[in-house]
Design a protein around this motif. Structure first.
Motif, PDB file in Angstrom:
ATOM      1  N   VAL A 111      -2.702 -12.582 -10.138  1.00  0.00           N
ATOM      2  CA  VAL A 111      -2.598 -11.264  -9.512  1.00  0.00           C
ATOM      3  C   VAL A 111      -1.325 -11.013  -8.786  1.00  0.00           C
ATOM      4  CG1 VAL A 111      -3.645  -9.974  -7.818  1.00  0.00           C
ATOM      5  CG2 VAL A 111      -5.368 -10.975  -9.006  1.00  0.00           C
ATOM      6  N   LEU A 112      -0.866 -12.309  -8.268  1.00  0.00           N
ATOM      7  CA  LEU A 112       0.469 -11.879  -7.406  1.00  0.00           C
ATOM      8  C   LEU A 112       1.634 -11.770  -8.559  1.00  0.00           C
ATOM      9  CD1 LEU A 112       0.098 -14.814  -4.837  1.00  0.00           C
ATOM     10  CD2 LEU A 112       0.187 -12.269  -4.371  1.00  0.00           C
ATOM     11  N   ASP A 113       1.379 -12.359  -9.505  1.00  0.00           N
ATOM     12  CA  ASP A 113       2.568 -12.281 -10.639  1.00  0.00           C
ATOM     13  C   ASP A 113       2.267 -10.663 -11.612  1.00  0.00           C
ATOM     14  OD1 ASP A 113       3.408 -14.859 -10.169  1.00  0.00           O
ATOM     15  OD2 ASP A 113       2.556 -15.658 -11.753  1.00  0.00           O
ATOM     16  N   ALA A 114       1.229 -10.079 -11.350  1.00  0.00           N
ATOM     17  CA  ALA A 114       1.016  -8.853 -11.853  1.00  0.00           C
ATOM     18  C   ALA A 114       0.669  -8.829 -13.155  1.00  0.00           C
ATOM     19  CB  ALA A 114       2.058  -7.869 -11.773  1.00  0.00           C
ATOM     20  N   ARG A 115       0.272 -10.176 -13.613  1.00  0.00           N
ATOM     21  CA  ARG A 115      -0.260 -10.554 -15.091  1.00  0.00           C
ATOM     22  C   ARG A 115      -1.807  -9.977 -15.039  1.00  0.00           C
ATOM     23  NH1 ARG A 115      -1.131 -15.490 -15.689  1.00  0.00           N
ATOM     24  NH2 ARG A 115      -0.188 -16.302 -13.834  1.00  0.00           N
ATOM     25  N   LEU A 116      -2.423 -10.200 -13.894  1.00  0.00           N
ATOM     26  CA  LEU A 116      -3.761  -9.525 -13.946  1.00  0.00           C
ATOM     27  C   LEU A 116      -3.578  -8.401 -12.614  1.00  0.00           C
ATOM     28  CD1 LEU A 116      -5.634 -13.026 -13.110  1.00  0.00           C
ATOM     29  CD2 LEU A 116      -5.437 -11.712 -15.337  1.00  0.00           C
ATOM     30  N   HIS A 117      -4.615  -7.173 -12.942  1.00  0.00           N
ATOM     31  CA  HIS A 117      -4.848  -6.277 -12.006  1.00  0.00           C
ATOM     32  C   HIS A 117      -5.722  -6.530 -10.857  1.00  0.00           C
ATOM     33  CE1 HIS A 117      -3.708  -4.191 -16.093  1.00  0.00           C
ATOM     34  NE2 HIS A 117      -2.963  -3.633 -15.099  1.00  0.00           N
ATOM     35  N   GLU A 163      -5.026  -8.357  -1.087  1.00  0.00           N
ATOM     36  CA  GLU A 163      -5.938  -7.333  -0.423  1.00  0.00           C
ATOM     37  C   GLU A 163      -7.408  -8.005  -1.025  1.00  0.00           C
ATOM     38  OE1 GLU A 163      -6.939  -2.936  -1.409  1.00  0.00           O
ATOM     39  OE2 GLU A 163      -5.102  -3.216   0.244  1.00  0.00           O
ATOM     40  N   THR A 164      -8.605  -8.132  -0.092  1.00  0.00           N
ATOM     41  CA  THR A 164      -9.648  -8.228  -0.687  1.00  0.00           C
ATOM     42  C   THR A 164     -10.765  -7.261  -0.406  1.00  0.00           C
ATOM     43  OG1 THR A 164     -10.357  -9.275   1.692  1.00  0.00           O
ATOM     44  CG2 THR A 164      -9.008 -10.580  -0.025  1.00  0.00           C
ATOM     45  N   ARG A 165     -11.773  -7.128  -1.359  1.00  0.00           N
ATOM     46  CA  ARG A 165     -12.874  -6.342  -1.173  1.00  0.00           C
ATOM     47  C   ARG A 165     -14.174  -7.366  -1.448  1.00  0.00           C
ATOM     48  NH1 ARG A 165     -11.817  -0.685  -3.269  1.00  0.00           N
ATOM     49  NH2 ARG A 165      -9.294  -0.630  -3.211  1.00  0.00           N
ATOM     50  N   PRO A 170     -18.590 -16.333   0.378  1.00  0.00           N
ATOM     51  CA  PRO A 170     -18.254 -15.037  -0.236  1.00  0.00           C
ATOM     52  C   PRO A 170     -17.482 -14.966  -1.168  1.00  0.00           C
ATOM     53  CG  PRO A 170     -17.226 -15.720   1.809  1.00  0.00           C
ATOM     54  CD  PRO A 170     -18.073 -16.992   1.466  1.00  0.00           C
ATOM     55  N   PHE A 171     -17.962 -14.183  -2.172  1.00  0.00           N
ATOM     56  CA  PHE A 171     -16.759 -13.686  -3.194  1.00  0.00           C
ATOM     57  C   PHE A 171     -16.350 -12.335  -3.042  1.00  0.00           C
ATOM     58  CE2 PHE A 171     -18.609 -17.465  -4.958  1.00  0.00           C
ATOM     59  CZ  PHE A 171     -17.787 -17.735  -6.148  1.00  0.00           C
ATOM     60  N   VAL A 172     -14.915 -12.091  -3.522  1.00  0.00           N
ATOM     61  CA  VAL A 172     -14.204 -11.070  -3.256  1.00  0.00           C
ATOM     62  C   VAL A 172     -13.335 -10.667  -4.403  1.00  0.00           C
ATOM     63  CG1 VAL A 172     -14.201 -11.270  -0.642  1.00  0.00           C
ATOM     64  CG2 VAL A 172     -12.399 -12.331  -2.195  1.00  0.00           C
ATOM     65  N   VAL A 173     -13.290  -9.267  -4.656  1.00  0.00           N
ATOM     66  CA  VAL A 173     -12.286  -8.750  -5.611  1.00  0.00           C
ATOM     67  C   VAL A 173     -10.815  -8.920  -4.800  1.00  0.00           C
ATOM     68  CG1 VAL A 173     -11.450  -6.816  -6.886  1.00  0.00           C
ATOM     69  CG2 VAL A 173     -13.723  -7.542  -6.781  1.00  0.00           C
ATOM     70  N   ILE A 174      -9.894  -9.390  -5.384  1.00  0.00           N
ATOM     71  CA  ILE A 174      -8.509  -9.572  -5.020  1.00  0.00           C
ATOM     72  C   ILE A 174      -7.736  -8.662  -5.854  1.00  0.00           C
ATOM     73  CG2 ILE A 174      -8.682 -11.788  -3.970  1.00  0.00           C
ATOM     74  CD1 ILE A 174      -7.090 -12.888  -6.212  1.00  0.00           C
ATOM     75  N   THR A 175      -6.558  -8.074  -5.073  1.00  0.00           N
ATOM     76  CA  THR A 175      -5.504  -7.007  -5.687  1.00  0.00           C
ATOM     77  C   THR A 175      -4.079  -7.396  -4.912  1.00  0.00           C
ATOM     78  OG1 THR A 175      -6.221  -5.303  -4.499  1.00  0.00           O
ATOM     79  CG2 THR A 175      -6.966  -5.503  -6.843  1.00  0.00           C
ATOM     80  N   ARG A 222       0.627  -3.426  -4.692  1.00  0.00           N
ATOM     81  CA  ARG A 222       0.474  -3.037  -6.108  1.00  0.00           C
ATOM     82  C   ARG A 222       0.980  -1.549  -6.248  1.00  0.00           C
ATOM     83  NH1 ARG A 222      -4.545  -2.722  -3.997  1.00  0.00           N
ATOM     84  NH2 ARG A 222      -5.905  -0.829  -4.123  1.00  0.00           N
ATOM     85  N   ARG A 223       1.355  -1.260  -7.557  1.00  0.00           N
ATOM     86  CA  ARG A 223       1.730   0.001  -7.933  1.00  0.00           C
ATOM     87  C   ARG A 223       0.570   0.922  -8.259  1.00  0.00           C
ATOM     88  NH1 ARG A 223       6.671  -0.839 -12.104  1.00  0.00           N
ATOM     89  NH2 ARG A 223       8.181  -2.068 -10.646  1.00  0.00           N
ATOM     90  N   PRO A 224       0.459   2.132  -7.935  1.00  0.00           N
ATOM     91  CA  PRO A 224      -0.693   2.859  -8.577  1.00  0.00           C
ATOM     92  C   PRO A 224      -1.026   2.921  -9.822  1.00  0.00           C
ATOM     93  CG  PRO A 224       0.976   4.259  -6.994  1.00  0.00           C
ATOM     94  CD  PRO A 224       1.548   3.008  -7.614  1.00  0.00           C
ATOM     95  N   ASN A 225      -2.337   2.833 -10.234  1.00  0.00           N
ATOM     96  CA  ASN A 225      -3.104   2.341 -11.414  1.00  0.00           C
ATOM     97  C   ASN A 225      -4.228   3.219 -11.415  1.00  0.00           C
ATOM     98  OD1 ASN A 225      -4.652   1.160 -13.540  1.00  0.00           O
ATOM     99  ND2 ASN A 225      -2.968  -0.390 -13.753  1.00  0.00           N
ATOM    100  N   ARG A 226      -4.442   4.321 -12.116  1.00  0.00           N
ATOM    101  CA  ARG A 226      -5.489   5.135 -12.293  1.00  0.00           C
ATOM    102  C   ARG A 226      -6.639   4.193 -12.875  1.00  0.00           C
ATOM    103  NH1 ARG A 226      -5.402   9.293 -15.876  1.00  0.00           N
ATOM    104  NH2 ARG A 226      -7.087  10.323 -14.680  1.00  0.00           N
ATOM    105  N   VAL A 227      -6.450   3.323 -13.902  1.00  0.00           N
ATOM    106  CA  VAL A 227      -7.543   2.602 -14.573  1.00  0.00           C
ATOM    107  C   VAL A 227      -8.221   1.563 -13.456  1.00  0.00           C
ATOM    108  CG1 VAL A 227      -8.138   1.085 -16.270  1.00  0.00           C
ATOM    109  CG2 VAL A 227      -6.789   2.746 -16.912  1.00  0.00           C
ATOM    110  N   LEU A 228      -7.081   0.892 -12.647  1.00  0.00           N
ATOM    111  CA  LEU A 228      -7.902   0.252 -11.700  1.00  0.00           C
ATOM    112  C   LEU A 228      -8.545   1.126 -10.314  1.00  0.00           C
ATOM    113  CD1 LEU A 228      -7.832  -2.645 -10.172  1.00  0.00           C
ATOM    114  CD2 LEU A 228      -5.687  -2.165  -9.194  1.00  0.00           C
ATOM    115  N   GLU A 229      -7.944   2.070  -9.997  1.00  0.00           N
ATOM    116  CA  GLU A 229      -8.611   2.880  -9.080  1.00  0.00           C
ATOM    117  C   GLU A 229     -10.142   3.308  -9.632  1.00  0.00           C
ATOM    118  OE1 GLU A 229      -7.692   2.984  -6.093  1.00  0.00           O
ATOM    119  OE2 GLU A 229      -5.911   1.777  -6.702  1.00  0.00           O
TER     120      GLU A 229
END
Length: 307
Positions: A154-160, A174-176, A281-286, A290-297
């Motif tokens: 995620v930090l290397d931007a290989r993963l969204h 950032e965590t969700r 606890p499990f979280v989503v990390i980004t 990160r740059r704006p990404n419509r697919v991720l949003e």
């Protein structure tokens, strides 16, 4: 015009050139400057000035005007036809860009840690299904890796985004919150404690039995339960711990959803000792930056709808 013609349109076609061509198109279609005044909303002197500017920029005489009336030159007819193609291309471009607001395209690269597919809270699975229904042209790529490798991806931007335990995460992530996973103490059918009555288990000294302990980071809630065990074997992930516990030689903690199929077959048993469980606890990390990404949003939007 007399003399040598200028080099036509050096460099790129500018916004100013397009404005002049729109004036020329209106004049050509109206059949003259006077009739084009109403269409363009400007006076004849301004139209004449724009036409003169365009002819100078193109190095071509586009029309005859005067007492004999208005008429396009041969070059003017070619420029008019070319301008129609130009404006059609611009309209196609505008339509395609506007369509992007309705049609998502691209990739979603996700890193997920092991053994989460059997969780009853299938927020990720349901959200991916909803995203695919909403955006069938999006390519979804899942990578199964240890949590630290996912965080680095995620930090290397290989993963969204990544799905990992909320353990030792960097502030640049950032965590969700997704859900909490419950881990319980288990033994296998070959283990001496398998047939022990539930009411006597609290009197059992757990350190009398060999245990498998994690070789991966754990949440703070897992420290006290593991401190009661005598770890003689380690596992790099939860599946490795299951392998060792199923030998019948060790007790150890497993996520309850991972143990459930083996428990249903009579191969594993939960040891319901006091304090014999913990939550992770499990979280989503980004990336925070990160740059704006419509697919991720779009994925996050459907994720919020799948509690």
């Amino acid at each position: 015009m007399t003399g040598e013609r200028k080099s036509p349109l050096p460099g790129q076609v500018s916004d100013f050139d397009i404005r002049l061509l729109r004036v020329f198109k209106a004049v050509a279609e109206c059949g003259g400057f006077t009739a084009a005044e109403v269409v363009l909303g400007i006076g004849r002197p301004a139209i004449s000035l724009h036409m003169n500017d365009l002819e100078k920029r193109l190095g071509l005489r586009l029309c005859q005007r005067g007492r004999g009336g208005f008429a396009l030159t041969e070059e003017g007819r070619h420029v008019y036809e070319a301008s129609l193609r130009l404006f059609a291309s611009l309209e196609t471009f505008r339509g395609e860009v506007n369509e992007l607001h309705h049609t998502l395209r691209g990739e979603l690269n996700i890193g997920i840690t092991d053994n989460l597919v059997s969780l009853p809270q299938m927020r990720i699975t349901h959200s991916l299904a909803d995203l695919k229904a909403q955006a069938p042209d999006v390519a979804i790529n899942i990578h199964m890796d240890p949590p630290d490798a996912i965080a680095q991806g995620v930090l290397d931007a290989r993963l969204h985004l990544g799905v990992v335990p909320q353990v030792n995460l960097l502030a640049s992530l950032e965590t969700r919150f997704l859900y909490s996973e419950c881990s319980r103490l288990y033994c296998a059918s070959r283990h001496p404690l398998f047939g022990e009555a539930a009411q006597t288990l609290d009197d059992v000294e757990l350190r009398d039995y060999e245990a498998v302990v994690p070789g991966y980071p754990l949440p703070d809630t897992a420290r006290e339960p593991h401190a009661r065990l005598r770890g003689t074997a380690t596992a790099s992930d939860r599946e490795g711990a299951a392998f060792l516990i199923l030998t019948g030689s060790y007790i150890g903690y497993l996520p309850d959803h991972l143990a459930a199929p083996w428990e249903a077959m009579g191969r594993l048993r939960e040891l319901p000792v006091s304090g014999g469980y913990y939550l992770t606890p499990f979280v989503v990390i980004t990336r925070r930056d990160r740059r704006p990404n419509r697919v991720l949003e779009a994925f996050f939007e459907v994720l919020e709808k799948n509690p």
